[in-house]
Structures are given as structure tokens and as C-alpha cells.
Design an enzyme around this catalytic site. Structure first.
Site, PDB file in Angstrom:
ATOM      1  CB  SER A  69     -27.481  -9.303  10.125  1.00 17.75           C
ATOM      2  OG  SER A  69     -27.973  -8.050  10.550  1.00 17.75           O
ATOM      3  CE1 TYR A 117     -31.968  -9.570   7.739  1.00 12.39           C
ATOM      4  CE2 TYR A 117     -31.379  -8.595   9.853  1.00 12.39           C
ATOM      5  CZ  TYR A 117     -31.053  -8.918   8.551  1.00 12.39           C
ATOM      6  OH  TYR A 117     -29.814  -8.597   8.059  1.00 12.39           O
TER       7      TYR A 117
END
Length: 189
Positions: free
Chosen positions: A58, A71
């Protein structure tokens, strides 16, 4: 011939409401899951002296943003694993590609775990998920990922805003921290 590690979980909220278990969950999904599957396929790829591994990380694995700390930490771990493996596995004919998508239009707000001020966290997260000029469709991303895998690219950052953010953070990490601190002030506390 090709392993694509693409699974994820996400918690949204300030660090004050995140728990040790939140960090463990994302590390299981974003680091240990890919590592375990990679270790499972490596013997056969090495035996054939070829293979492709694609790790979907990501932009959060390159730029850590407020309210996504667990995350981002786990996605940074996946980026590090992916880059290190690429260097080590080249001698075996195995190509590793790291993919860092920016904001995607995948409906992730419906699947995220919102902590803290749930409704406010959901509101900002769902707005950012739906902005057409800042987000990429899953179909568009998939085409780019397949192309990068075929070409054996080292890294693919998907979306112009993600590329700009990664470059700005790499060149001006202090300034990026200041920008993100301002963003943090705008988010629900």
C-alpha cells in the site's frame, strides 16, 4: 509460476484507541501471511529456477498516515520483506514485485474496523475512498499489476497522488511529517 499476496485488514482511528491485538492482527495478515505463502512456494520456484512473487502492499507502506498506524506499520514490513527478497532471489531466477496502490475504490470503508469516534472516522474514510480524481478502480489497478508482473518491475506505485506522496516523503521527510501533523489535527480525536 506466480504468487500474488493480496489480503488485508484495516483499522482506522487514533493511536490512543489502538491495542496490541490490533497490531498483531495486521501483522498476521500483511506480513506473516505473505511470508508463510512465500516460504511454501520458494522450494518449487527455486527448483524450476523461475517464478514471480507479487506482494500487494500500500502507499501506507511508504508513507505512514495518521489514524492508520497499525496498518502502515504492517505494510512497511511487507515492503521491506519484498525488497529484501527481490535482491536475494534474483540469483534463483525469481522476480519479486512490490505493489503500493494509493487510494482504491474498492468499498473498503464497509470492511474497515473503525475505532474511536466511529461515525466521524467512517465519514472521512469513506469520502477519501470515493474521490474519483484521487482513487483508482480495482480493474485499473489489476491491469497495472499484471503488466508490472510480466515486465518484472521492482516496484509499482499506483495513482498519481500516491506517486507524489511517496516522492515528497522520500525527498522531504520532515516536511511530510509536518503536513501529516496538520492532517491529524483535522481528523476526529
Amino acid at each position: 509460476d506466480v504468487l500474488v499476496n493480496n489480503a488485508g485488514v484495516i483499522q482506522v482511528g487514533p493511536i490512543e484507541v489502538m491495542t496490541h491485538e490490533d497490531f498483531e492482527l495486521v501483522m498476521q495478515a500483511h506480513f506473516w501471511g505473505p511470508l508463510n505463502t512465500i516460504l511454501a512456494v520458494l522450494p518449487s520456484m527455486r527448483q524450476r529456477r523461475q517464478g514471480r512473487i507479487v506482494n500487494i502492499s500500500s502507499i501506507g507502506g511508504k508513507v505512514s498516515v495518521p489514524h492508520l498506524v497499525p496498518y502502515s506499520a504492517s505494510k512497511f514490513a511487507l515492503v521491506g520483506l519484498s525488497k529484501g527478497l527481490r535482491a536475494e532471489l534474483m540469483k534463483d531466477g525469481i522476480v519479486v514485485t512490490t505493489v503500493c496502490p494509493g487510494l482504491m475504490r474498492t468499498g473498503s470503508p464497509r470492511n474497515a474496523d473503525f475505532k474511536g469516534q466511529h461515525r466521524f472516522e467512517y465519514a472521512w474514510f469513506s469520502i477519501s475512498d470515493a474521490l474519483p480524481l484521487l482513487t483508482v478502480s480495482a480493474e485499473n489497478a489489476a491491469r497495472q499489476i499484471v503488466h508490472a508482473c510480466k515486465r518484472g518491475q521492482a516496484e509499482l506505485v499506483i495513482s498519481i497522488p500516491a506517486k507524489i506522496a511517496a516522492l515528497f516523503d522520500a525527498l522531504f521527510p520532515g516536511a511530510m511529517s509536518q503536513v501529516l501533523a496538520v492532517v491529524n489535527q483535522l481528523l476526529p480525536q
